[in-house]
Design a protein around this motif. Structure first.
Motif, PDB file in Angstrom:
ATOM      1  N   PRO A 152     -16.074  10.417  -8.002  1.00 25.85           N
ATOM      2  CA  PRO A 152     -16.411  10.169  -9.410  1.00 25.85           C
ATOM      3  C   PRO A 152     -17.677  10.877  -9.846  1.00 25.85           C
ATOM      4  N   VAL A 153     -18.650  11.014  -8.947  1.00 22.26           N
ATOM      5  CA  VAL A 153     -19.871  11.779  -9.219  1.00 22.26           C
ATOM      6  C   VAL A 153     -20.153  12.641  -8.000  1.00 22.26           C
ATOM      7  N   GLU A 154     -21.058  13.607  -8.159  1.00 22.47           N
ATOM      8  CA  GLU A 154     -21.284  14.593  -7.105  1.00 22.47           C
ATOM      9  C   GLU A 154     -21.709  13.954  -5.786  1.00 22.47           C
ATOM     10  N   ALA A 155     -22.557  12.938  -5.833  1.00 20.49           N
ATOM     11  CA  ALA A 155     -23.119  12.365  -4.606  1.00 20.49           C
ATOM     12  C   ALA A 155     -22.308  11.203  -4.042  1.00 20.49           C
ATOM     13  N   LEU A 156     -21.216  10.804  -4.701  1.00 23.72           N
ATOM     14  CA  LEU A 156     -20.464   9.627  -4.284  1.00 23.72           C
ATOM     15  C   LEU A 156     -18.977   9.939  -4.177  1.00 23.72           C
ATOM     16  N   ALA A 157     -18.377   9.587  -3.037  1.00 23.15           N
ATOM     17  CA  ALA A 157     -16.935   9.736  -2.824  1.00 23.15           C
ATOM     18  C   ALA A 157     -16.357   8.386  -2.436  1.00 23.15           C
ATOM     19  N   LEU A 158     -15.159   8.067  -2.961  1.00 21.03           N
ATOM     20  CA  LEU A 158     -14.512   6.781  -2.715  1.00 21.03           C
ATOM     21  C   LEU A 158     -13.088   7.001  -2.223  1.00 21.03           C
ATOM     22  N   SER A 159     -12.598   6.069  -1.428  1.00 24.19           N
ATOM     23  CA  SER A 159     -11.193   6.081  -1.022  1.00 24.19           C
ATOM     24  C   SER A 159     -10.734   4.665  -0.726  1.00 24.19           C
ATOM     25  N   MET A 160      -9.422   4.455  -0.831  1.00 25.65           N
ATOM     26  CA  MET A 160      -8.822   3.171  -0.486  1.00 25.65           C
ATOM     27  C   MET A 160      -7.536   3.432   0.281  1.00 25.65           C
ATOM     28  N   ASP A 161      -7.348   2.688   1.369  1.00 31.20           N
ATOM     29  CA  ASP A 161      -6.172   2.827   2.224  1.00 31.20           C
ATOM     30  C   ASP A 161      -5.367   1.536   2.205  1.00 31.20           C
ATOM     31  N   TRP A 162      -4.042   1.689   2.139  1.00 30.32           N
ATOM     32  CA  TRP A 162      -3.127   0.563   2.215  1.00 30.32           C
ATOM     33  C   TRP A 162      -2.080   0.884   3.279  1.00 30.32           C
ATOM     34  N   GLU A 163      -1.879  -0.040   4.199  1.00 29.57           N
ATOM     35  CA  GLU A 163      -0.907   0.182   5.269  1.00 29.57           C
ATOM     36  C   GLU A 163      -0.123  -1.098   5.546  1.00 29.57           C
ATOM     37  N   VAL A 164       1.110  -0.891   5.998  1.00 29.21           N
ATOM     38  CA  VAL A 164       1.981  -1.993   6.416  1.00 29.21           C
ATOM     39  C   VAL A 164       2.430  -1.695   7.841  1.00 29.21           C
ATOM     40  N   SER A 165       2.195  -2.627   8.747  1.00 31.79           N
ATOM     41  CA  SER A 165       2.654  -2.459  10.126  1.00 31.79           C
ATOM     42  C   SER A 165       4.069  -3.016  10.268  1.00 31.79           C
ATOM     43  N   LEU A 166       4.857  -2.343  11.073  1.00 28.49           N
ATOM     44  CA  LEU A 166       6.253  -2.730  11.286  1.00 28.49           C
ATOM     45  C   LEU A 166       6.397  -3.397  12.646  1.00 28.49           C
ATOM     46  N   PRO A 167       7.023  -4.581  12.717  1.00 23.78           N
ATOM     47  CA  PRO A 167       7.107  -5.326  13.984  1.00 23.78           C
ATOM     48  C   PRO A 167       8.130  -4.714  14.937  1.00 23.78           C
ATOM     49  N   LEU A 168       7.795  -3.542  15.468  1.00 27.39           N
ATOM     50  CA  LEU A 168       8.694  -2.822  16.370  1.00 27.39           C
ATOM     51  C   LEU A 168       8.121  -2.675  17.773  1.00 27.39           C
ATOM     52  N   GLY A 169       6.952  -3.250  18.023  1.00 32.71           N
ATOM     53  CA  GLY A 169       6.341  -3.157  19.346  1.00 32.71           C
ATOM     54  C   GLY A 169       7.022  -4.052  20.359  1.00 32.71           C
ATOM     55  N   THR A 170       6.649  -3.871  21.602  1.00 31.64           N
ATOM     56  CA  THR A 170       7.226  -4.656  22.692  1.00 31.64           C
ATOM     57  C   THR A 170       6.555  -6.022  22.784  1.00 31.64           C
ATOM     58  N   ASP A 171       7.213  -6.949  23.488  1.00 32.45           N
ATOM     59  CA  ASP A 171       6.683  -8.305  23.628  1.00 32.45           C
ATOM     60  C   ASP A 171       5.301  -8.270  24.278  1.00 32.45           C
ATOM     61  N   GLY A 172       4.403  -9.025  23.677  1.00 30.17           N
ATOM     62  CA  GLY A 172       3.051  -9.096  24.210  1.00 30.17           C
ATOM     63  C   GLY A 172       2.115  -8.028  23.664  1.00 30.17           C
ATOM     64  N   PHE A 173       2.658  -7.007  23.011  1.00 25.78           N
ATOM     65  CA  PHE A 173       1.824  -5.923  22.470  1.00 25.78           C
ATOM     66  C   PHE A 173       2.051  -5.701  20.978  1.00 25.78           C
ATOM     67  N   GLY A 174       3.199  -6.113  20.479  1.00 26.65           N
ATOM     68  CA  GLY A 174       3.476  -6.009  19.057  1.00 26.65           C
ATOM     69  C   GLY A 174       3.433  -7.369  18.396  1.00 26.65           C
ATOM     70  N   ALA A 175       3.374  -7.390  17.091  1.00 21.26           N
ATOM     71  CA  ALA A 175       3.330  -8.640  16.328  1.00 21.26           C
ATOM     72  C   ALA A 175       4.744  -9.087  15.980  1.00 21.26           C
ATOM     73  N   PRO A 176       4.956 -10.391  15.808  1.00 23.27           N
ATOM     74  CA  PRO A 176       6.305 -10.877  15.472  1.00 23.27           C
ATOM     75  C   PRO A 176       6.711 -10.599  14.024  1.00 23.27           C
ATOM     76  N   GLU A 177       5.741 -10.339  13.148  1.00 24.98           N
ATOM     77  CA  GLU A 177       6.031 -10.082  11.741  1.00 24.98           C
ATOM     78  C   GLU A 177       5.245  -8.868  11.256  1.00 24.98           C
ATOM     79  N   ALA A 178       5.664  -8.374  10.099  1.00 22.28           N
ATOM     80  CA  ALA A 178       4.947  -7.250   9.489  1.00 22.28           C
ATOM     81  C   ALA A 178       3.528  -7.682   9.113  1.00 22.28           C
ATOM     82  N   GLY A 179       2.609  -6.747   9.209  1.00 24.23           N
ATOM     83  CA  GLY A 179       1.225  -7.021   8.857  1.00 24.23           C
ATOM     84  C   GLY A 179       0.759  -6.123   7.719  1.00 24.23           C
ATOM     85  N   PHE A 180      -0.360  -6.467   7.118  1.00 23.16           N
ATOM     86  CA  PHE A 180      -0.893  -5.719   5.983  1.00 23.16           C
ATOM     87  C   PHE A 180      -2.360  -5.391   6.240  1.00 23.16           C
TER      88      PHE A 180
END
Length: 294
Positions: A152-180
């Motif tokens: 927005p100005v020369e000395a300032l930069a901004l960003s925003m990240d949005w992610e959704v995790s997919l419950p595709l990992g193996t037992d004990g290492f992945g989550a049972p549901e999608a995460g945000f």
């Protein structure tokens, strides 16, 4: 524009003076020699044929290099439009009675617009070596998302990240549901090569309660503060501190740092280290990786 002085008129006057011709003020237009052409007529014939047109002499700007590695927060720079940025690395953590190795920590980022990128994080393989137990391994969950960013100005930069995790990992290492997951990053150019980066993060994850067999959703928030110094055009250094708190838990505070080295215009290597400042923090971790702009 190429300006070339024409010596024709001076030469004609000199020859006329030697042969008894009248002075230049008395010469009529019909007595002018063919060499008395205007500079604008002589310039094209004296131009170098190998000189490229101005439109061809100006090269196109190279794509912007952007890397989220290393460190806790993401960069505020969006991936180059129409280019793929790949990031990968390994992380090794050392707890009192357990060692964990995670790789390749793959992240793929593609620039869609000057302010928008699409991002995919692949599932990482995880190996756990615990004292008195056999080694075990598995795969975590992949995630997809996007980033928006700008200055927005020369000395300032901004960003925003949005992610959704997919419950595709193996037992004990992945989550049972999608995460945000979401985070907000701000870079402030304090002075010359010194930059201050602030970060806020929030996530919703899930875990299986082994006692009841039910799925619990966990809300976590926190942030980080980092100082980075571009020591050389190809060498950057940073120190950071980040803190996280899970719902119903206590704050986990960490301190770390690292460096980046641009070994080529489109290739970067990195090293990092983090340690906990509280008993409940994440174990000390060492990391190394690379970023490639394709």
């Amino acid at each position: 524009m190429l300006l070339v002085a024409s010596p024709g008129l001076a030469q004609a006057q000199e020859v006329g003076a030697q042969e008894g011709d009248p002075p230049p003020s008395e010469a009529t237009p019909s007595e002018a020699t063919p060499s008395d052409s205007a500079p604008t007529e002589a310039a094209p014939s004296e131009a170098t044929p190998s000189d490229p047109p101005p439109s061809e002499a100006t090269p196109s700007d190279p794509p912007v290099f952007s890397s989220d590695r290393p460190g806790f927060s993401n960069t505020t720079t969006v991936a180059a439009v129409g280019h793929l940025t790949s990031e990968l690395g390994l992380a090794a953590s050392f707890d009192d009675d357990q060692r964990t190795l995670a790789l390749p920590n793959l992240s793929l980022r593609v620039g869609l617009l000057d302010w928008l990128e699409a991002r995919v994080r692949g599932p990482s393989g995880v190996l756990v070596f615990a004292d008195g137990a056999d080694a075990r391994g598995g795969a975590g969950d992949p995630s997809v998302g996007f980033k928006i960013g700008g200055r927005p100005v020369e000395a300032l930069a901004l960003s925003m990240d949005w992610e959704v995790s997919l419950p595709l990992g193996t037992d004990g290492f992945g989550a049972p549901e999608a995460g945000f997951f979401a985070d907000l990053n701000a870079d402030w150019s304090v002075w010359g090569p010194l930059t201050l980066t602030a970060n806020l993060v929030a996530s919703v994850s899930s875990a299986l309660d082994e006692a009841t067999g039910e799925t619990r959703r966990l809300l976590e928030g926190g942030g980080s503060l980092a100082f980075s110094w571009q020591a050389l055009d190809v060498l950057g250094l940073y120190v950071q501190s980040y803190a996280l708190k899970q719902e119903g838990g206590v704050w986990r505070v960490h301190l770390g740092g690292g460096l980046t080295w641009r070994v080529a215009p489109r290739v970067q290597l990195d090293l990092s280290a983090d340690a906990r400042l509280t008993d409940q923090g994440d174990p000390p971790t060492l990391g190394a990786g690379t970023t490639i702009l394709w």
